[in-house]
Design an enzyme around this catalytic site. Structure first.
Site, PDB file in Angstrom:
ATOM      1  N   SER A   1      46.276  -5.421  -0.973  1.00 21.80           N
ATOM      2  CA  SER A   1      45.285  -4.216  -1.627  1.00 21.80           C
ATOM      3  C   SER A   1      45.988  -2.947  -1.933  1.00 21.80           C
ATOM      4  CB  SER A   1      44.195  -4.044  -0.526  1.00 21.80           C
ATOM      5  OG  SER A   1      44.941  -3.789   0.522  1.00 21.80           O
TER       6      SER A   1
ATOM      7  N   THR B   1      42.267  -0.507   0.992  1.00 21.17           N
ATOM      8  CA  THR B   1      43.049   0.630   0.657  1.00 21.17           C
ATOM      9  C   THR B   1      43.482   1.275   2.046  1.00 21.17           C
ATOM     10  OG1 THR B   1      41.928   1.408  -1.343  1.00 21.17           O
ATOM     11  CG2 THR B   1      43.231   3.176  -0.004  1.00 21.17           C
TER      12      THR B   1
ATOM     13  N   THR C   1      46.552   2.488  -3.184  1.00 19.61           N
ATOM     14  CA  THR C   1      45.998   1.559  -3.171  1.00 19.61           C
ATOM     15  C   THR C   1      46.074   0.574  -4.868  1.00 19.61           C
ATOM     16  OG1 THR C   1      43.444   0.420  -3.028  1.00 19.61           O
ATOM     17  CG2 THR C   1      43.820   2.273  -4.547  1.00 19.61           C
TER      18      THR C   1
ATOM     19  N   ARG D   1      40.368   0.548 -15.265  1.00 25.28           N
ATOM     20  CA  ARG D   1      39.446   1.079 -14.134  1.00 25.28           C
ATOM     21  C   ARG D   1      40.125   1.780 -13.001  1.00 25.28           C
ATOM     22  NH1 ARG D   1      38.879   0.779  -7.990  1.00 25.28           N
ATOM     23  NH2 ARG D   1      36.909   0.977  -7.565  1.00 25.28           N
ATOM     24  N   VAL D   2      39.721   3.356 -12.642  1.00 26.16           N
ATOM     25  CA  VAL D   2      40.538   3.894 -11.664  1.00 26.16           C
ATOM     26  C   VAL D   2      39.338   4.126 -10.484  1.00 26.16           C
ATOM     27  CG1 VAL D   2      41.173   6.386 -11.154  1.00 26.16           C
ATOM     28  CG2 VAL D   2      41.787   5.197 -13.257  1.00 26.16           C
ATOM     29  N   GLY D   3      39.834   4.157  -9.326  1.00 26.21           N
ATOM     30  CA  GLY D   3      38.820   4.079  -8.047  1.00 26.21           C
ATOM     31  C   GLY D   3      38.828   5.682  -7.621  1.00 26.21           C
ATOM     32  N   ASP D   4      38.314   5.510  -6.298  1.00 26.97           N
ATOM     33  CA  ASP D   4      38.454   7.062  -5.614  1.00 26.97           C
ATOM     34  C   ASP D   4      39.884   7.525  -5.208  1.00 26.97           C
ATOM     35  OD1 ASP D   4      38.262   4.590  -4.095  1.00 26.97           O
ATOM     36  OD2 ASP D   4      37.632   5.800  -2.469  1.00 26.97           O
TER      37      ASP D   4
ATOM     38  N   THR E   1      37.964   4.454   2.428  1.00 23.65           N
ATOM     39  CA  THR E   1      38.369   2.859   1.947  1.00 23.65           C
ATOM     40  C   THR E   1      36.905   2.274   1.478  1.00 23.65           C
ATOM     41  OG1 THR E   1      39.392   1.107   2.203  1.00 23.65           O
ATOM     42  CG2 THR E   1      38.195   1.984   4.206  1.00 23.65           C
ATOM     43  N   GLY E   2      37.108   1.301   0.781  1.00 25.18           N
ATOM     44  CA  GLY E   2      35.788   0.618   0.254  1.00 25.18           C
ATOM     45  C   GLY E   2      35.449   0.627  -1.189  1.00 25.18           C
TER      46      GLY E   2
ATOM     47  N   GLY F   1      35.174   2.128  -4.248  1.00 23.32           N
ATOM     48  CA  GLY F   1      35.441   3.658  -4.930  1.00 23.32           C
ATOM     49  C   GLY F   1      34.394   4.367  -5.653  1.00 23.32           C
TER      50      GLY F   1
HETATM   51  N1  ASP Z   1      38.622   2.391  -2.440  1.00 26.78           N
HETATM   52  C1  ASP Z   1      39.528   1.256  -3.366  1.00 26.78           C
HETATM   53  C2  ASP Z   1      38.924   1.431  -5.052  1.00 26.78           C
HETATM   54  O1  ASP Z   1      37.752   1.595  -4.907  1.00 26.78           O
HETATM   55  C3  ASP Z   1      39.351   0.095  -2.695  1.00 26.78           C
HETATM   56  C4  ASP Z   1      40.020   0.034  -1.601  1.00 26.78           C
HETATM   57  O2  ASP Z   1      39.449   0.389  -0.593  1.00 26.78           O
HETATM   58  O3  ASP Z   1      41.032  -0.802  -1.400  1.00 26.78           O
HETATM   59  O4  ASP Z   1      39.729   1.417  -5.482  1.00 26.78           O
END
Ligand code: ASP
Length: 332
Positions: free
Chosen positions: A90, A192, A210, A220-223, A243-244, A246
């Site tokens: 991850s 993450t 991450t 796609r871009v996450g948080d 984490t989780g 995003g």
């Molecule tokens: N927060 C991350 C994302 O949405 C995912 C993760 O926690 O691995 O990209």
């Protein structure tokens, strides 16, 4: 094997539907919203990070902290362990790719003076956290993305390399066979690493890195690279990371919220719980959602909360390194 400290709250509720819980939990959070910790009693140095792989990352960070090094160096060096580990699917090298088979990376870093840097949608660079630090320290900007981030990394001396391991490729090919190639945003596809630390001088820093949600849409871009979403540090108050899923973290600007709640007197645990309450409220009926928050106050008090059971974090202080179970909104 490390002992696990259990922090899971016990309530009698077994709850698949998130929405029905909100009122009661919010009331609980408001009722005991004032920290009882005394000023001047600082637990330091200290480093915490998300998930099981945080244990190895903490060890590297601790080597910096125990010799009096800066939290900023600790949080960079710490998460590089996960970035380099192909078994951690991850983060960084060996991360699961997007639905087109490309490993795309997001990372951010923030220091005690409020400086921050991040990269998003970065490919073929093993240590995005170090590129994020360079953005922070060597450019007038906070965030670089995609091709521009890659060019900056290459100009800064980072080497280009293929990050897709045979194991990650095999997992992606299996997913292609079994799925309809539509990305799923759910609790199964993330881990993450977020890390926050306080050094012997009492200064805080944080990092987050991450490969994002597995099999996400290309681009796609996450948080994780969004300052205030997956990471926020205020040296006068505390720090938080996420984490989780995003998208849910971005919608609720979770880490900034947690730090602001701590500023108002919430303990880190109470602040994380309230931030999870916001996530739950924004996503009624989403029974597959997972978000985990981890926070530290400037006096070294730690708190966490996740939507569902299963979120763990690693804590390293002078007494050792251990994995802890987070409390959760929904009980297991
Ligand atoms: N927060 C991350 C994302 O949405 C995912 C993760 O926690 O691995 O990209």
């Amino acid at each position: 094997m490390q002992d696990r400290r259990k922090f899971i709250k016990t309530t009698a509720l077994a709850v698949p539907a998130l929405g029905s819980l909100i009122g009661a939990r919010e009331a609980q959070s408001r009722d005991d919203a004032t920290s009882t910790r005394q000023p001047g009693n600082v637990r330091k140095p200290l480093v915490v990070s998300t998930w099981n792989h945080g244990l190895a990352a903490n060890v590297a960070a601790w080597r910096v902290l125990e010799r009096g090094g800066r939290a900023l160096d600790a949080v960079e060096i710490g998460v590089k362990v996960s970035e380099a580990d192909p078994k951690v699917q991850s983060v960084g090298y060996g991360g699961l790719p997007d639905r087109d088979g490309r490993v795309t990376l997001d990372a951010s870093i923030m220091d005690a003076s409020g400086r921050c840097g991040s990269v998003a949608f970065l490919q073929e660079i093993k240590h995005p956290i170090s590129v994020a630090r360079r953005v922070m320290e060597e450019t007038p900007h906070v965030m670089l993305v995609g091709e521009g981030a890659l060019q900056f990394a290459l100009q800064s001396g980072f080497e280009r390399q293929d990050l897709l391991t045979p194991e990650a490729r095999a997992a992606w090919e299996k997913w292609l066979e079994e799925s309809d190639a539509m990305p799923k945003v759910d609790a199964q596809r993330h881990d993450t690493i977020g890390m926050v630390a306080i050094d012997a001088q009492g200064d805080l820093s944080g990092s987050c890195t991450t490969s994002g949600l597995a099999y996400k849409m290309h681009g796609r871009v996450g948080d994780s690279p969004i300052i205030g979403a997956a990471l926020y540090v205020d040296n006068e108050v505390g720090a938080a990371c996420a984490t989780g899923v995003g998208e849910a973290v971005i919608r609720t600007v979770g880490s900034f919220l947690i730090v602001e709640l701590m500023r108002q007197g919430h303990t880190p645990e109470q602040a994380c719980r309230e931030a999870i309450a916001r996530v739950v409220r924004r996503h009624p009926g989403d029974d597959d959602l997972q978000v985990g928050y981890l926070a530290m106050s400037r006096d070294g008090e730690i708190g966490s909360c996740s939507v569902r059971p299963g979120f763990q974090y690693a804590v390293h202080d002078t007494s050792g390194n251990e994995l802890c179970d987070s409390s959760s909104w929904v009980e297991g």
